[in-house]
Design a protein around this motif. Structure first.
Motif, PDB file in Angstrom:
ATOM      1  N   VAL A   1     -10.019   2.830   0.998  1.00  0.00           N
ATOM      2  CA  VAL A   1      -9.701   3.116  -0.409  1.00  0.00           C
ATOM      3  C   VAL A   1      -8.312   2.609  -0.749  1.00  0.00           C
ATOM      4  O   VAL A   1      -8.091   1.972  -1.790  1.00  0.00           O
ATOM      5  CB  VAL A   1      -9.833   4.633  -0.710  1.00  0.00           C
ATOM      6  CG1 VAL A   1      -9.208   4.993  -2.051  1.00  0.00           C
ATOM      7  CG2 VAL A   1     -11.285   5.061  -0.670  1.00  0.00           C
ATOM      8  N   ALA A   2      -7.356   2.863   0.122  1.00  0.00           N
ATOM      9  CA  ALA A   2      -5.968   2.432  -0.122  1.00  0.00           C
ATOM     10  C   ALA A   2      -5.879   0.915  -0.213  1.00  0.00           C
ATOM     11  O   ALA A   2      -5.261   0.377  -1.142  1.00  0.00           O
ATOM     12  CB  ALA A   2      -5.050   2.959   0.977  1.00  0.00           C
ATOM     13  N   TYR A   3      -6.504   0.212   0.707  1.00  0.00           N
ATOM     14  CA  TYR A   3      -6.429  -1.252   0.708  1.00  0.00           C
ATOM     15  C   TYR A   3      -7.230  -1.867  -0.436  1.00  0.00           C
ATOM     16  O   TYR A   3      -6.817  -2.870  -1.019  1.00  0.00           O
ATOM     17  CB  TYR A   3      -6.833  -1.817   2.064  1.00  0.00           C
ATOM     18  CG  TYR A   3      -5.704  -1.675   3.063  1.00  0.00           C
ATOM     19  CD1 TYR A   3      -4.684  -2.611   3.129  1.00  0.00           C
ATOM     20  CD2 TYR A   3      -5.630  -0.567   3.894  1.00  0.00           C
ATOM     21  CE1 TYR A   3      -3.626  -2.464   4.013  1.00  0.00           C
ATOM     22  CE2 TYR A   3      -4.578  -0.409   4.789  1.00  0.00           C
ATOM     23  CZ  TYR A   3      -3.578  -1.364   4.842  1.00  0.00           C
ATOM     24  OH  TYR A   3      -2.536  -1.213   5.704  1.00  0.00           O
TER      25      TYR A   3
ATOM     26  N   THR B   1      -7.640  -0.453  -3.353  1.00  0.00           N
ATOM     27  CA  THR B   1      -6.812  -0.204  -4.537  1.00  0.00           C
ATOM     28  C   THR B   1      -5.677  -1.225  -4.614  1.00  0.00           C
ATOM     29  O   THR B   1      -5.384  -1.759  -5.675  1.00  0.00           O
ATOM     30  CB  THR B   1      -6.244   1.229  -4.502  1.00  0.00           C
ATOM     31  OG1 THR B   1      -7.340   2.137  -4.434  1.00  0.00           O
ATOM     32  CG2 THR B   1      -5.407   1.516  -5.734  1.00  0.00           C
ATOM     33  N   GLN B   2      -5.070  -1.510  -3.477  1.00  0.00           N
ATOM     34  CA  GLN B   2      -4.000  -2.509  -3.454  1.00  0.00           C
ATOM     35  C   GLN B   2      -4.538  -3.864  -3.909  1.00  0.00           C
ATOM     36  O   GLN B   2      -3.904  -4.561  -4.705  1.00  0.00           O
ATOM     37  CB  GLN B   2      -3.415  -2.634  -2.055  1.00  0.00           C
ATOM     38  CG  GLN B   2      -2.328  -3.697  -1.982  1.00  0.00           C
ATOM     39  CD  GLN B   2      -1.970  -4.081  -0.567  1.00  0.00           C
ATOM     40  OE1 GLN B   2      -2.778  -3.963   0.346  1.00  0.00           O
ATOM     41  NE2 GLN B   2      -0.752  -4.538  -0.386  1.00  0.00           N
TER      42      GLN B   2
ATOM     43  N   VAL C   1      -3.864   9.328   0.843  1.00  0.00           N
ATOM     44  CA  VAL C   1      -4.850   9.160  -0.218  1.00  0.00           C
ATOM     45  C   VAL C   1      -5.407  10.496  -0.701  1.00  0.00           C
ATOM     46  O   VAL C   1      -5.502  10.743  -1.895  1.00  0.00           O
ATOM     47  CB  VAL C   1      -6.004   8.238   0.248  1.00  0.00           C
ATOM     48  CG1 VAL C   1      -7.103   8.151  -0.791  1.00  0.00           C
ATOM     49  CG2 VAL C   1      -5.475   6.854   0.572  1.00  0.00           C
TER      50      VAL C   1
ATOM     51  N   CYS D   1     -10.427   6.592   3.868  1.00  0.00           N
ATOM     52  CA  CYS D   1      -9.206   6.667   3.049  1.00  0.00           C
ATOM     53  C   CYS D   1      -8.377   5.400   3.188  1.00  0.00           C
ATOM     54  O   CYS D   1      -7.777   4.921   2.221  1.00  0.00           O
ATOM     55  CB  CYS D   1      -8.379   7.899   3.420  1.00  0.00           C
ATOM     56  SG  CYS D   1      -9.037   9.413   2.675  1.00  0.00           S
TER      57      CYS D   1
ATOM     58  N   VAL E   1       0.835  -1.197   0.000  1.00  0.00           N
ATOM     59  CA  VAL E   1       0.000   0.000   0.000  1.00  0.00           C
ATOM     60  C   VAL E   1       0.871   1.250   0.000  1.00  0.00           C
ATOM     61  O   VAL E   1       0.579   2.229  -0.692  1.00  0.00           O
ATOM     62  CB  VAL E   1      -0.965   0.012   1.210  1.00  0.00           C
ATOM     63  CG1 VAL E   1      -1.723   1.316   1.286  1.00  0.00           C
ATOM     64  CG2 VAL E   1      -1.936  -1.136   1.117  1.00  0.00           C
TER      65      VAL E   1
ATOM     66  N   LEU F   1      -7.150  -4.501  -5.855  1.00  0.00           N
ATOM     67  CA  LEU F   1      -7.404  -4.465  -7.295  1.00  0.00           C
ATOM     68  C   LEU F   1      -6.112  -4.565  -8.094  1.00  0.00           C
ATOM     69  O   LEU F   1      -6.026  -5.277  -9.084  1.00  0.00           O
ATOM     70  CB  LEU F   1      -8.154  -3.186  -7.682  1.00  0.00           C
ATOM     71  CG  LEU F   1      -9.610  -3.128  -7.302  1.00  0.00           C
ATOM     72  CD1 LEU F   1     -10.173  -1.743  -7.588  1.00  0.00           C
ATOM     73  CD2 LEU F   1     -10.402  -4.186  -8.036  1.00  0.00           C
ATOM     74  N   TYR F   2      -5.107  -3.835  -7.657  1.00  0.00           N
ATOM     75  CA  TYR F   2      -3.821  -3.859  -8.348  1.00  0.00           C
ATOM     76  C   TYR F   2      -3.229  -5.258  -8.286  1.00  0.00           C
ATOM     77  O   TYR F   2      -2.759  -5.791  -9.288  1.00  0.00           O
ATOM     78  CB  TYR F   2      -2.866  -2.842  -7.708  1.00  0.00           C
ATOM     79  CG  TYR F   2      -1.508  -2.828  -8.367  1.00  0.00           C
ATOM     80  CD1 TYR F   2      -1.297  -2.098  -9.525  1.00  0.00           C
ATOM     81  CD2 TYR F   2      -0.465  -3.565  -7.849  1.00  0.00           C
ATOM     82  CE1 TYR F   2      -0.064  -2.084 -10.151  1.00  0.00           C
ATOM     83  CE2 TYR F   2       0.776  -3.569  -8.467  1.00  0.00           C
ATOM     84  CZ  TYR F   2       0.974  -2.825  -9.611  1.00  0.00           C
ATOM     85  OH  TYR F   2       2.189  -2.843 -10.222  1.00  0.00           O
TER      86      TYR F   2
ATOM     87  N   LEU G   1       1.816   2.200  -3.458  1.00  0.00           N
ATOM     88  CA  LEU G   1       0.708   2.745  -4.246  1.00  0.00           C
ATOM     89  C   LEU G   1       0.333   4.151  -3.788  1.00  0.00           C
ATOM     90  O   LEU G   1      -0.040   4.996  -4.583  1.00  0.00           O
ATOM     91  CB  LEU G   1      -0.522   1.843  -4.133  1.00  0.00           C
ATOM     92  CG  LEU G   1      -0.454   0.512  -4.860  1.00  0.00           C
ATOM     93  CD1 LEU G   1      -1.624  -0.361  -4.456  1.00  0.00           C
ATOM     94  CD2 LEU G   1      -0.449   0.710  -6.359  1.00  0.00           C
ATOM     95  N   PHE G   2       0.413   4.379  -2.475  1.00  0.00           N
ATOM     96  CA  PHE G   2       0.055   5.666  -1.878  1.00  0.00           C
ATOM     97  C   PHE G   2       1.204   6.167  -1.009  1.00  0.00           C
ATOM     98  O   PHE G   2       1.138   6.074   0.211  1.00  0.00           O
ATOM     99  CB  PHE G   2      -1.222   5.538  -1.031  1.00  0.00           C
ATOM    100  CG  PHE G   2      -2.447   5.213  -1.834  1.00  0.00           C
ATOM    101  CD1 PHE G   2      -3.130   6.213  -2.501  1.00  0.00           C
ATOM    102  CD2 PHE G   2      -2.912   3.920  -1.918  1.00  0.00           C
ATOM    103  CE1 PHE G   2      -4.266   5.923  -3.247  1.00  0.00           C
ATOM    104  CE2 PHE G   2      -4.036   3.621  -2.664  1.00  0.00           C
ATOM    105  CZ  PHE G   2      -4.712   4.627  -3.329  1.00  0.00           C
TER     106      PHE G   2
END
Length: 170
Positions: free
Chosen positions: A39-41, A43-44, A17, A36, A3, A46-47, A6-7
């Motif tokens: 959202v960060a986790y 996104t991780q 974020v 937030c 994470v 999905l990535y 990514l952020f």
């Protein structure tokens, strides 16, 4: 990917974020709110899924494990038709390949062999197989490793199902 990669936290005291300040009482946190952090986790996740999907698709040659449908072969035929018949719009190329070679276009999907809903590992590449969309819909969340319901009958019950679903004695 982590994470933090990514952020990255650009500025001390700012959320990783969004541009908001992190509350004074929680300066060791990277996020201004639970939202937030979610959202960060997410996104991780999905990535990570995208990377795992790419690796599995490449490793298994884009072929459906259930029916043998070969996506790469379909794409080769599309390229051949595109060149031979000078068709540029993808929809028309797919339509022409389906007509000319009697092959339908199918979306390829990753399928969890042991469903996540039944304890299967989400990102374990050994728990993933490639299936075309129709085969994946057919499977749903059934695990092929589950015992057959008839395995639970004792030997005194000699009924079995015939191909049409009726019961018959042995």
């Amino acid at each position: 990917m982590k994470v933090g990669e990514l952020f990255p936290q650009v500025e001390e005291g700012k959320c990783a974020v969004c541009p908001n300040e992190i509350p004074e009482d929680s300066r060791k946190r990277r996020y201004c709110s639970d939202r937030c952090k979610e959202v960060a986790y997410a996104t991780q996740k999905l990535y990570t899924w995208k990377k795992v999907r790419e690796r599995v698709m490449e490793k298994r040659d884009h072929v459906c494990k259930v029916c043998g449908y070969d996506k790469e072969r379909f794409d080769e035929l599309c390229e051949k038709v595109r060149e031979e018949e000078d068709i540029s719009h993808r929809h028309h190329v797919i339509q022409r390949v389906e007509e000319k070679y009697d092959i339908e276009h199918r979306k390829m999907e990753l399928d969890h062999i042991h469903p996540v809903s039944k304890g299967g590992a989400m990102f374990d590449e050994d728990n993933l197989q490639i299936t075309c969309a129709p085969c994946n819909r057919e499977k749903s969340d059934k695990w092929r490793g589950e015992p057959n319901v008839f395995d639970f009958f004792d030997d005194t019950d000699k009924t079995a199902r015939t191909e049409n679903g009726d019961t018959a004695s042995e």
